[in-house]
Scaffold this motif. Sequence first.
Motif, PDB file in Angstrom:
ATOM      1  N   PRO A 199      10.436  10.523 -15.955  1.00 52.20           N
ATOM      2  CA  PRO A 199      10.822   9.118 -16.134  1.00 52.20           C
ATOM      3  C   PRO A 199      10.114   8.177 -15.147  1.00 52.20           C
ATOM      4  CG  PRO A 199      12.755  10.524 -16.269  1.00 52.20           C
ATOM      5  CD  PRO A 199      11.614  11.397 -15.817  1.00 52.20           C
ATOM      6  N   LEU A 200       9.820   8.659 -13.952  1.00 49.47           N
ATOM      7  CA  LEU A 200       9.096   7.825 -12.981  1.00 49.47           C
ATOM      8  C   LEU A 200       7.635   7.676 -13.393  1.00 49.47           C
ATOM      9  CD1 LEU A 200      10.493   9.394  -9.672  1.00 49.47           C
ATOM     10  CD2 LEU A 200      11.259   7.279 -10.787  1.00 49.47           C
ATOM     11  N   ILE A 201       7.055   8.777 -13.878  1.00 50.08           N
ATOM     12  CA  ILE A 201       5.635   8.751 -14.279  1.00 50.08           C
ATOM     13  C   ILE A 201       5.415   7.765 -15.418  1.00 50.08           C
ATOM     14  CG2 ILE A 201       3.811  10.131 -15.375  1.00 50.08           C
ATOM     15  CD1 ILE A 201       4.789  12.542 -13.752  1.00 50.08           C
ATOM     16  N   ILE A 202       6.282   7.791 -16.426  1.00 49.93           N
ATOM     17  CA  ILE A 202       6.074   6.892 -17.576  1.00 49.93           C
ATOM     18  C   ILE A 202       6.205   5.427 -17.171  1.00 49.93           C
ATOM     19  CG2 ILE A 202       6.677   8.614 -19.325  1.00 49.93           C
ATOM     20  CD1 ILE A 202       9.476   7.383 -19.490  1.00 49.93           C
ATOM     21  N   ALA A 253       5.463   4.532 -11.657  1.00 50.27           N
ATOM     22  CA  ALA A 253       6.080   4.370 -10.341  1.00 50.27           C
ATOM     23  C   ALA A 253       5.144   4.846  -9.242  1.00 50.27           C
ATOM     24  CB  ALA A 253       7.395   5.156 -10.283  1.00 50.27           C
ATOM     25  N   VAL A 254       5.380   4.298  -8.036  1.00 52.52           N
ATOM     26  CA  VAL A 254       4.544   4.605  -6.874  1.00 52.52           C
ATOM     27  C   VAL A 254       5.434   5.124  -5.747  1.00 52.52           C
ATOM     28  CG1 VAL A 254       3.096   3.568  -5.089  1.00 52.52           C
ATOM     29  CG2 VAL A 254       2.776   2.923  -7.489  1.00 52.52           C
ATOM     30  N   ALA A 255       4.988   6.187  -5.085  1.00 55.02           N
ATOM     31  CA  ALA A 255       5.730   6.752  -3.958  1.00 55.02           C
ATOM     32  C   ALA A 255       5.221   6.136  -2.659  1.00 55.02           C
ATOM     33  CB  ALA A 255       5.546   8.267  -3.928  1.00 55.02           C
ATOM     34  N   LYS A 256       6.156   5.618  -1.850  1.00 56.84           N
ATOM     35  CA  LYS A 256       5.793   5.088  -0.516  1.00 56.84           C
ATOM     36  C   LYS A 256       6.057   6.172   0.521  1.00 56.84           C
ATOM     37  CE  LYS A 256       6.862   0.958   0.965  1.00 56.84           C
ATOM     38  NZ  LYS A 256       7.697  -0.275   1.194  1.00 56.84           N
ATOM     39  N   ILE A 257       5.015   6.458   1.293  1.00 47.66           N
ATOM     40  CA  ILE A 257       5.063   7.589   2.227  1.00 47.66           C
ATOM     41  C   ILE A 257       4.816   7.078   3.642  1.00 47.66           C
ATOM     42  CG2 ILE A 257       3.900   9.753   2.859  1.00 47.66           C
ATOM     43  CD1 ILE A 257       3.032   9.856  -0.183  1.00 47.66           C
ATOM     44  N   ALA A 258       5.575   7.613   4.610  1.00 44.02           N
ATOM     45  CA  ALA A 258       5.376   7.220   6.011  1.00 44.02           C
ATOM     46  C   ALA A 258       5.031   8.440   6.854  1.00 44.02           C
ATOM     47  CB  ALA A 258       6.641   6.557   6.561  1.00 44.02           C
ATOM     48  N   SER A 259       4.293   8.193   7.921  1.00 41.27           N
ATOM     49  CA  SER A 259       4.020   9.232   8.917  1.00 41.27           C
ATOM     50  C   SER A 259       3.797   8.528  10.253  1.00 41.27           C
ATOM     51  CB  SER A 259       2.781  10.047   8.528  1.00 41.27           C
ATOM     52  OG  SER A 259       1.628   9.234   8.629  1.00 41.27           O
ATOM     53  N   THR A 260       3.569   9.316  11.298  1.00 42.57           N
ATOM     54  CA  THR A 260       3.317   8.673  12.599  1.00 42.57           C
ATOM     55  C   THR A 260       2.035   7.847  12.541  1.00 42.57           C
ATOM     56  OG1 THR A 260       2.213  10.685  13.321  1.00 42.57           O
ATOM     57  CG2 THR A 260       4.505  10.419  14.000  1.00 42.57           C
ATOM     58  N   GLY A 261       1.164   8.158  11.579  1.00 41.93           N
ATOM     59  CA  GLY A 261      -0.101   7.427  11.452  1.00 41.93           C
ATOM     60  C   GLY A 261      -0.002   6.145  10.645  1.00 41.93           C
ATOM     61  N   GLY A 262       1.161   5.848  10.055  1.00 44.60           N
ATOM     62  CA  GLY A 262       1.305   4.643   9.249  1.00 44.60           C
ATOM     63  C   GLY A 262       1.900   4.959   7.895  1.00 44.60           C
ATOM     64  N   THR A 263       1.589   4.131   6.897  1.00 50.31           N
ATOM     65  CA  THR A 263       2.164   4.343   5.567  1.00 50.31           C
ATOM     66  C   THR A 263       1.045   4.425   4.534  1.00 50.31           C
ATOM     67  OG1 THR A 263       2.353   1.972   5.156  1.00 50.31           O
ATOM     68  CG2 THR A 263       4.255   3.057   6.127  1.00 50.31           C
ATOM     69  N   ARG A 264       1.348   5.058   3.407  1.00 52.38           N
ATOM     70  CA  ARG A 264       0.413   5.069   2.283  1.00 52.38           C
ATOM     71  C   ARG A 264       1.203   5.149   0.984  1.00 52.38           C
ATOM     72  NH1 ARG A 264      -1.836  10.710   0.529  1.00 52.38           N
ATOM     73  NH2 ARG A 264      -0.352  12.181   1.427  1.00 52.38           N
ATOM     74  N   GLU A 265       0.514   4.875  -0.108  1.00 55.67           N
ATOM     75  CA  GLU A 265       1.159   4.893  -1.411  1.00 55.67           C
ATOM     76  C   GLU A 265       0.413   5.836  -2.337  1.00 55.67           C
ATOM     77  OE1 GLU A 265       1.580   0.911  -2.882  1.00 55.67           O
ATOM     78  OE2 GLU A 265       3.140   0.441  -1.391  1.00 55.67           O
ATOM     79  N   VAL A 266       1.170   6.584  -3.127  1.00 57.79           N
ATOM     80  CA  VAL A 266       0.574   7.525  -4.082  1.00 57.79           C
ATOM     81  C   VAL A 266       1.282   7.335  -5.429  1.00 57.79           C
ATOM     82  CG1 VAL A 266       0.273   9.974  -4.666  1.00 57.79           C
ATOM     83  CG2 VAL A 266       0.023   9.214  -2.288  1.00 57.79           C
ATOM     84  N   ALA A 267       0.524   7.233  -6.506  1.00 58.63           N
ATOM     85  CA  ALA A 267       1.139   7.157  -7.838  1.00 58.63           C
ATOM     86  C   ALA A 267       1.945   8.437  -8.075  1.00 58.63           C
ATOM     87  CB  ALA A 267       0.067   7.012  -8.905  1.00 58.63           C
ATOM     88  N   VAL A 268       3.138   8.286  -8.653  1.00 57.46           N
ATOM     89  CA  VAL A 268       3.995   9.461  -8.860  1.00 57.46           C
ATOM     90  C   VAL A 268       3.289  10.504  -9.732  1.00 57.46           C
ATOM     91  CG1 VAL A 268       6.166  10.260  -9.913  1.00 57.46           C
ATOM     92  CG2 VAL A 268       6.160   8.260  -8.424  1.00 57.46           C
ATOM     93  N   GLU A 269       2.464  10.037 -10.682  1.00 57.19           N
ATOM     94  CA  GLU A 269       1.759  10.999 -11.552  1.00 57.19           C
ATOM     95  C   GLU A 269       0.797  11.891 -10.766  1.00 57.19           C
ATOM     96  OE1 GLU A 269       0.484   7.396 -13.304  1.00 57.19           O
ATOM     97  OE2 GLU A 269      -1.564   8.110 -13.549  1.00 57.19           O
ATOM     98  N   ASP A 270       0.399  11.452  -9.556  1.00 55.55           N
ATOM     99  CA  ASP A 270      -0.514  12.247  -8.720  1.00 55.55           C
ATOM    100  C   ASP A 270       0.206  12.968  -7.586  1.00 55.55           C
ATOM    101  OD1 ASP A 270      -2.701  11.280 -10.204  1.00 55.55           O
ATOM    102  OD2 ASP A 270      -2.811   9.480  -8.942  1.00 55.55           O
TER     103      ASP A 270
END
Lengths: 289, 158
Positions: free
Chosen positions: A126-129, A132-149
């Motif tokens: 349901p997120l892929i269709i 949707a985008v996943a927001k990711i955090a780490s000590t190095g900062g943030t990044r975004e990845v498409a849920v389909e990937d």
Amino acid sequence: MHPFAYVAPSTVAEAVAVLDKHGDRARPLAGGTDLLVKARANVWELDAVVDIKNIPELMKLSVSNDGLSIGAGVPCYQIYDNSQIAAEYPGIVDGASIIGGIQIQSRAGVGGNLCNAAPSGDGICPLIIHSAVAKIASTGGTREVAVEDFCTGPSRTVLKAGELLVSIEVPKPAANSGAAYTRFIPRNEMDIAVAGVGVFVQLDASGKNFVSARIALASVGPVPILAKEAGNSLAGKPVNDETIATAAALAKAAASPITDMRGTIEQRKTLVEVLTGRMIKQAVERARG
Amino acid sequence: MTTNSPSKVHVTTTINGQKHELLVPGYMSLLDTLRELIGLTGTKEGCLDGNCGACTVNVNGRIVDSCLVLGAEINGKEVNTIEGMATSEGLHPLQQAFLEEAALQCGICTPGFLVAAKGLLDNEPSPSEGRIRHWLAGNLCRCTGYDKIVRAVQKASS
């Protein structure tokens, strides 16, 4: 179970610091419905679990003109109990409503479902269709990845050691659009998908023609599959049995299931075709309101 | 941030209306916390992986499988278990209905079914049979075949 320390930070910065320190010997704890099972089975040997449920950002669920934002720790029941989400994102509610039983839905959420990366995860398609985008955090900062990937294999994701899923951002659906997700299981509830299909459609103002469509498949490959050709085949076409059958056949062709205790390759491919047809029709019905 | 030694976490919680202060190993489940640390053995261990519902308890108004919750997570929360259902006045209407409808045989699943069913009736006093069956899908019983359990919950419904 390997004894682990329990840490309950209240900020993302504190959480990623702990995750970074322990590498793959620490895991974030959201609902725990997969983590504790894996820790108990010694699939994971952990030194620390980081409970994310005291971090306000990860427990936020908001729906607005900008779209839907699902914090990584938000449990399923909060999603399907929200009438605005049910009205605007019924496909996401379809998925959240069938993950486990009521006890599981009190704890498990689509964020954890995505990070667990089961090919059968009912919350993922349901997120892929919905792009949707996943927001990711780490000590190095943030990044975004498409849920389909996001999923890279069974139980494997793009998350590196020390990274934390913060939220899932779902764009606001276009006008005249609708979505639906279903799975086949031999029981009524509490089972793992033999095959699952999610469909998002956007229709033109007349409601008679597809503008665009996205179709995603669960449990018929090593990761949830975005069946691009199947969805694209509907773009600009009239809504009728022939166009729907063409898309369903393309979805079947995109499925690459295995035979296991839950079903055979042949059964799963047939299920994908049947369920794709049904879900296109249901998404169209919802798009027409 | 609550950082504790790898061993124990300080937890303040309310269980069946009573305040408890505990030192819980970080990896200990809520199920073991209830049974081993507090001595509330009414909550049963079944599958230990979230399929059977025998260990169902109520945390802050939501039913959960206590085998899939850590004891450390109930800090500041309100937990209700099977031991909190009957009062000095007598059995809870669900417990009475389970007796009258013979909705139990070996009894291992019964505390989980009762706590789960209470979680439903607390919010929906008159659920349909379909709603009851759906709500209790996370609880397994290997003896009764469910019909008697569903009838008992219907009997306790208003």
